[in-house]
Design an enzyme around this catalytic site. Structure first.
Site, PDB file in Angstrom:
ATOM      1  N   HIS A 137     -29.994 -30.468  -2.009  1.00 41.68           N
ATOM      2  CA  HIS A 137     -30.840 -31.492  -2.633  1.00 41.68           C
ATOM      3  C   HIS A 137     -31.671 -32.282  -1.618  1.00 41.68           C
ATOM      4  O   HIS A 137     -31.810 -33.512  -1.712  1.00 41.68           O
ATOM      5  CB  HIS A 137     -29.998 -32.437  -3.480  1.00 41.68           C
ATOM      6  CG  HIS A 137     -29.335 -31.772  -4.650  1.00 41.68           C
ATOM      7  ND1 HIS A 137     -29.966 -30.813  -5.419  1.00 41.68           N
ATOM      8  CD2 HIS A 137     -28.084 -31.929  -5.193  1.00 41.68           C
ATOM      9  CE1 HIS A 137     -29.145 -30.400  -6.371  1.00 41.68           C
ATOM     10  NE2 HIS A 137     -28.006 -31.060  -6.261  1.00 41.68           N
ATOM     11  N   HIS A 208     -31.641 -34.445 -12.147  1.00 39.34           N
ATOM     12  CA  HIS A 208     -30.190 -34.185 -12.147  1.00 39.34           C
ATOM     13  C   HIS A 208     -29.462 -35.122 -13.107  1.00 39.34           C
ATOM     14  O   HIS A 208     -28.458 -35.736 -12.745  1.00 39.34           O
ATOM     15  CB  HIS A 208     -29.638 -34.349 -10.736  1.00 39.34           C
ATOM     16  CG  HIS A 208     -28.428 -33.515 -10.444  1.00 39.34           C
ATOM     17  ND1 HIS A 208     -27.274 -33.586 -11.192  1.00 39.34           N
ATOM     18  CD2 HIS A 208     -28.195 -32.583  -9.481  1.00 39.34           C
ATOM     19  CE1 HIS A 208     -26.370 -32.757 -10.690  1.00 39.34           C
ATOM     20  NE2 HIS A 208     -26.908 -32.127  -9.661  1.00 39.34           N
ATOM     21  N   GLU A 347     -30.511 -28.278 -15.118  1.00 34.75           N
ATOM     22  CA  GLU A 347     -31.507 -28.549 -14.087  1.00 34.75           C
ATOM     23  C   GLU A 347     -32.497 -27.386 -14.001  1.00 34.75           C
ATOM     24  O   GLU A 347     -32.155 -26.311 -13.506  1.00 34.75           O
ATOM     25  CB  GLU A 347     -30.823 -28.747 -12.741  1.00 34.75           C
ATOM     26  CG  GLU A 347     -29.718 -29.790 -12.741  1.00 34.75           C
ATOM     27  CD  GLU A 347     -28.775 -29.613 -11.568  1.00 34.75           C
ATOM     28  OE1 GLU A 347     -29.237 -29.712 -10.416  1.00 34.75           O
ATOM     29  OE2 GLU A 347     -27.579 -29.342 -11.794  1.00 34.75           O
TER      30      GLU A 347
END
Length: 383
Positions: A137, A208, A347
């Site tokens: 991420h 998210h 996602e």
């Protein structure tokens, strides 16, 4: 005894001022009970806030520019009552004190990159490592920990922008990104991403949010019925990195081509090696939608509330995560601990570790090009 009018006036004024000082004005309150002032602070020299977007039917999304996060999302259930269907926190300090993914805009690269390393034009790019031996991420300086500039265009639309400097977490090129959140009368929350770069780089963005469609984050999601428009998925190695294979979902716990309760899917083959690696589902599904934004990518339904969520995207993949690493150590809104499998993340994305998989859809962005991505969360009810 004579009581002077001025004395009475001063007394009443004192009472009014006392009440005012101890009462938070209703204008600060949201449908979910959040108070905007609890999100107003300064992080790394930039001001944070809470923004509210609504449609005329009462759907409401509260979004903070810290990490571009959806903090609450109020939608009607089958009885017409509004419920908050995402996990999150009621105060900015809960986001800044400990890194988390709740509701965040993930960038510069969503999901994992193997050993934080890839080759671009013959040069090896080394990112910082923030997930064991890998980068996840966007690394330690990922966008979930950055403050976006915010502009609310109207009651239903919010635009967040951020300039990611060259070298942030090791990524090459200065990238300018805008994320537009909008709600409409179809009870959709649409998220549109656009980005440009000054140098060749890689980019992969997603949101998210942790969904619990029951509206009670203490409930697990094992009874939630899931459909995913995908006949293939990308398996993981023991360190949660995609192996490079693309496997059929048929005859596996990952077959959601027909709607099935998440708990029933996990029980199909509980000893399946892929379930053991991720302690549940935390996998990228190869969507059959071929980038068609009007074709449903996934559908999730909570029988307890009657709330259904459909996902639409132009992305080739979608990560389905069943909240396996939630362990009750984080306490969210309404003082509810977030326990294992009390949420589902859907996602939309390019495939994890795509920079190291040349046969997969590319995540390379060139100067002069514009990266675009769309995710639509559409809510309805089933009675």
């Amino acid at each position: 005894m004579t009581i002077h009018t001025n004395t009475l006036a001063c007394g009443w004024l004192a009472i009014i001022l006392l009440v005012a000082c101890n009462h938070k004005p209703d204008v600060q309150q949201t449908k979910s009970g959040l108070d905007r002032r609890d999100f107003q602070t300064v992080v790394n020299g930039d001001s944070t806030d809470l923004f509210v977007i609504r449609n005329a039917s009462g759907m409401e999304a509260c979004i903070t520019n810290y990490g571009g996060r959806i903090v609450s999302l109020m939608v009607p259930d089958a009885a017409g009552n509004f419920r908050d269907v995402v996990q999150g926190f009621a105060h900015i300090d809960d986001y800044t004190s400990e890194s988390s993914s709740f509701g965040a805009t993930m960038g510069r690269f969503a999901n994992r990159i193997n050993r934080g390393r890839f080759v671009l034009d013959g040069d090896t790019v080394q990112l910082d490592l923030n997930s064991g031996q890998h980068t996840i991420h966007g690394g330690r300086d990922g966008w979930r920990g950055q403050v976006f500039a915010a502009k609310q265009l109207n009651d239903s639309t919010l635009v967040l922008t951020y300039v990611s400097p060259d070298g942030e977490s090791g990524f090459p090129g200065e990238v300018t990104v805008s994320v537009t959140f909008a709600v409409n009368q179809r009870n959709e929350l649409a998220i549109n991403y656009e980005a440009q770069t000054a140098e060749k780089t890689v980019i992969n963005l997603t949101n998210h949010s942790f969904f619990n469609l029951s509206g009670n984050p203490a409930n697990n999601v094992l009874d939630n019925v899931l459909y995913v428009n995908a006949t293939q998925y990308t398996p993981l190695d023991s360190t949660l990195i995609t192996t490079g294979e693309i496997l059929a979902v048929a005859d596996s716990p990952f077959d959601f081509t027909e709607p099935v309760a998440i708990g029933a899917a996990l029980a199909r083959e509980p000893a399946h090696p892929q379930l053991q690696i991720a302690s549940g589902i935390d996998h990228n599904f190869v969507l059959n939608t071929d980038g068609r934004i009007d074709e449903v990518a996934a559908r999730l339904y909570a029988p307890s509330s009657g709330i259904a969520l459909e996902v639409y995207t132009n992305e080739p993949g979608m990560q389905v995560y069943t909240g396996n690493m939630l362990d009750g150590s984080r306490t969210g809104k309404e003082n509810v601990p977030y326990a294992k499998q009390t949420a589902v993340c859907l996602e939309t994305q390019h495939f994890p570790d795509a920079p190291n998989k040349p046969d997969w859809p590319t995540t390379v962005l060139q100067p002069g090009e514009t990266y675009t991505s769309t995710c639509i969360y559409r809510f309805s009810v089933i009675k």
